[in-house]
Write a protein that holds these residues in place. Structure first.
Motif, mmCIF file in Angstrom:
data_model
loop_
_atom_site.group_PDB
_atom_site.id
_atom_site.type_symbol
_atom_site.label_atom_id
_atom_site.label_comp_id
_atom_site.label_asym_id
_atom_site.label_seq_id
_atom_site.Cartn_x
_atom_site.Cartn_y
_atom_site.Cartn_z
ATOM 1 N N THR A 149 60.548 72.752 35.813
ATOM 2 C CA THR A 149 61.545 71.865 36.297
ATOM 3 C C THR A 149 62.574 71.981 36.993
ATOM 4 O OG1 THR A 149 60.911 70.508 34.261
ATOM 5 C CG2 THR A 149 62.741 69.741 35.302
ATOM 6 N N THR A 150 63.364 73.155 36.572
ATOM 7 C CA THR A 150 64.595 73.803 37.445
ATOM 8 C C THR A 150 64.008 74.180 38.800
ATOM 9 O OG1 THR A 150 65.398 74.520 35.393
ATOM 10 C CG2 THR A 150 66.432 75.453 37.306
ATOM 11 N N SER A 151 63.095 74.836 38.757
ATOM 12 C CA SER A 151 62.480 75.029 40.143
ATOM 13 C C SER A 151 62.168 74.174 41.089
ATOM 14 C CB SER A 151 61.231 76.204 40.160
ATOM 15 O OG SER A 151 60.665 76.637 41.284
ATOM 16 N N ALA A 152 61.514 72.981 40.656
ATOM 17 C CA ALA A 152 61.369 71.897 41.226
ATOM 18 C C ALA A 152 62.522 71.153 41.857
ATOM 19 C CB ALA A 152 60.519 70.992 40.655
ATOM 20 N N ILE A 153 63.627 71.198 40.936
ATOM 21 C CA ILE A 153 64.868 70.353 41.396
ATOM 22 C C ILE A 153 65.494 71.313 42.414
ATOM 23 C CG2 ILE A 153 67.084 70.136 40.386
ATOM 24 C CD1 ILE A 153 65.974 69.512 37.835
ATOM 25 N N VAL A 154 65.463 72.672 42.238
ATOM 26 C CA VAL A 154 66.179 73.600 43.425
ATOM 27 C C VAL A 154 65.161 73.246 44.626
ATOM 28 C CG1 VAL A 154 66.368 75.989 44.058
ATOM 29 C CG2 VAL A 154 67.159 75.213 41.864
ATOM 30 N N PHE A 155 64.092 73.264 44.542
ATOM 31 C CA PHE A 155 63.383 73.169 45.889
ATOM 32 C C PHE A 155 63.528 71.878 46.353
ATOM 33 C CE2 PHE A 155 59.364 71.452 47.882
ATOM 34 C CZ PHE A 155 59.291 72.565 48.929
ATOM 35 N N GLY A 156 63.581 70.672 45.756
ATOM 36 C CA GLY A 156 63.799 69.383 46.279
ATOM 37 C C GLY A 156 65.348 69.314 47.019
ATOM 38 N N ILE A 157 66.424 69.865 46.043
ATOM 39 C CA ILE A 157 67.389 69.682 46.657
ATOM 40 C C ILE A 157 67.983 70.639 48.158
ATOM 41 C CG2 ILE A 157 69.905 70.438 45.968
ATOM 42 C CD1 ILE A 157 69.485 69.545 43.407
ATOM 43 N N LEU A 186 68.315 71.093 53.866
ATOM 44 C CA LEU A 186 67.802 71.552 54.841
ATOM 45 C C LEU A 186 67.366 70.698 55.979
ATOM 46 C CD1 LEU A 186 66.881 74.319 56.363
ATOM 47 C CD2 LEU A 186 64.373 73.795 55.247
ATOM 48 N N ALA A 187 66.884 69.606 55.366
ATOM 49 C CA ALA A 187 66.465 68.504 56.438
ATOM 50 C C ALA A 187 67.679 67.728 56.908
ATOM 51 C CB ALA A 187 65.713 67.307 55.742
ATOM 52 N N LEU A 188 68.822 67.767 56.062
ATOM 53 C CA LEU A 188 70.201 67.023 56.466
ATOM 54 C C LEU A 188 71.048 67.833 57.524
ATOM 55 C CD1 LEU A 188 70.982 65.172 53.222
ATOM 56 C CD2 LEU A 188 70.599 64.226 54.980
ATOM 57 N N VAL A 189 71.056 69.117 57.071
ATOM 58 C CA VAL A 189 71.793 69.849 57.856
ATOM 59 C C VAL A 189 71.217 70.288 59.272
ATOM 60 C CG1 VAL A 189 73.061 72.392 57.760
ATOM 61 C CG2 VAL A 189 73.024 70.807 55.825
ATOM 62 N N TYR A 190 70.060 70.612 59.079
ATOM 63 C CA TYR A 190 69.172 71.264 60.256
ATOM 64 C C TYR A 190 68.176 70.344 60.569
ATOM 65 C CZ TYR A 190 71.662 75.666 59.193
ATOM 66 O OH TYR A 190 72.697 76.483 59.061
ATOM 67 N N PRO A 191 68.470 69.038 60.994
ATOM 68 C CA PRO A 191 67.228 68.179 61.131
ATOM 69 C C PRO A 191 66.564 68.434 62.687
ATOM 70 C CG PRO A 191 69.474 66.912 61.903
ATOM 71 C CD PRO A 191 69.622 68.440 61.291
ATOM 72 N N THR A 238 64.948 80.676 53.108
ATOM 73 C CA THR A 238 64.607 81.517 51.878
ATOM 74 C C THR A 238 64.442 81.016 50.580
ATOM 75 O OG1 THR A 238 65.430 83.175 53.372
ATOM 76 C CG2 THR A 238 65.150 83.933 51.098
ATOM 77 N N PRO A 239 65.631 80.429 49.812
ATOM 78 C CA PRO A 239 65.409 79.922 48.479
ATOM 79 C C PRO A 239 64.534 78.721 48.468
ATOM 80 C CG PRO A 239 67.487 79.401 49.416
ATOM 81 C CD PRO A 239 66.975 80.251 50.474
ATOM 82 N N LEU A 290 56.934 77.434 42.157
ATOM 83 C CA LEU A 290 56.292 76.299 41.498
ATOM 84 C C LEU A 290 54.896 76.569 41.846
ATOM 85 C CD1 LEU A 290 58.507 73.569 43.038
ATOM 86 C CD2 LEU A 290 57.931 74.068 40.651
ATOM 87 N N VAL A 291 54.313 77.373 42.731
ATOM 88 C CA VAL A 291 52.904 77.541 42.625
ATOM 89 C C VAL A 291 52.627 78.599 41.343
ATOM 90 C CG1 VAL A 291 51.168 78.546 44.162
ATOM 91 C CG2 VAL A 291 52.695 76.969 45.303
ATOM 92 N N ALA A 292 53.175 79.443 41.239
ATOM 93 C CA ALA A 292 52.866 80.336 40.267
ATOM 94 C C ALA A 292 53.195 79.619 38.759
ATOM 95 C CB ALA A 292 53.881 81.515 40.307
ATOM 96 N N LEU A 293 53.892 78.838 38.595
ATOM 97 C CA LEU A 293 53.795 78.142 37.247
ATOM 98 C C LEU A 293 52.666 77.217 37.246
ATOM 99 C CD1 LEU A 293 57.859 77.797 37.132
ATOM 100 C CD2 LEU A 293 56.190 79.083 35.447
ATOM 101 N N VAL A 294 52.387 76.428 38.318
ATOM 102 C CA VAL A 294 51.291 75.403 38.380
ATOM 103 C C VAL A 294 49.897 76.103 38.098
ATOM 104 C CG1 VAL A 294 50.168 73.721 39.614
ATOM 105 C CG2 VAL A 294 52.528 73.860 39.406
#
Length: 169
Positions: free
Chosen positions: A37-45, A50-55, A80-81, A89-93
């Motif tokens: 869950t933590t990894s998914a949250i970090v990935f999403g944020i 990234l999409a907002l700052v470097y569209p 990178t992060p 996430l792939v490893a955990l799934v």
């Protein structure tokens, strides 16, 4: 530096294996879920940021355009992060069905093997937790730099405004 990181991962894996005997799979499963869950949250944020700052860079990459130049203005500090979170996430799934299957065994039936399995999975959990901590640091340190630069800029603008006016009103 890579040798220090490798030695750290080996030491964490060994400590997880050494201290993992009393930690059963029923206790480990919620920990793996929390890590996922933590990894998914970090990935999403980070992906949203990234999409907002470097569209333009995101649009160009999705269209198959030319790669970003070497002076990307910090784009790599966000990519990178985000990539590391995706790999975690792939490893955990991939590991989730394996850990669920291992949890079906009765520890009383195979005592020696059950202890080894508990140690091994807890060792993997410790290494993945270390990886998540590194990802969080990759995210938080640039945000701290950004916060510092923004607050210094705000102070500079206020100071200029106060210098060119008749003082503070």
């Amino acid at each position: 530096m890579i040798y220090i990181r490798f030695a750290t991962v080996v030491a964490i894996a060994w400590l997880g294996y050494y201290f993992g005997t009393p930690v059963g799979l029923d206790i480990q499963w919620p920990l793996f879920e929390a890590l996922r869950t933590t990894s998914a949250i970090v990935f999403g944020i980070v992906a949203a940021l990234l999409a907002l700052v470097y569209p333009d860079a995101v649009k160009n990459a999705l269209r198959g355009g030319a790669p970003a130049d070497e002076n990307d203005g910090g784009l790599g500090r966000l990519v990178t992060p985000c990539g590391h979170s995706a790999m975690l996430l792939v490893a955990l799934v991939v590991m989730a069905p394996l850990i669920a299957w291992l949890g079906t065994f009765n520890p009383n039936d195979v005592t020696g093997n059950a202890a080894t399995i508990r140690k091994g999975t807890f060792s993997v959990f410790c290494v993945l937790s270390y990886w998540q901590i590194r990802i969080l640091l990759m995210v938080l340190i640039p945000f701290d730099d950004l916060y510092t630069k923004v607050t210094v800029g705000i102070r500079r603008v206020r100071l200029r405004r106060d210098m060119h006016s008749n003082g503070r009103s």
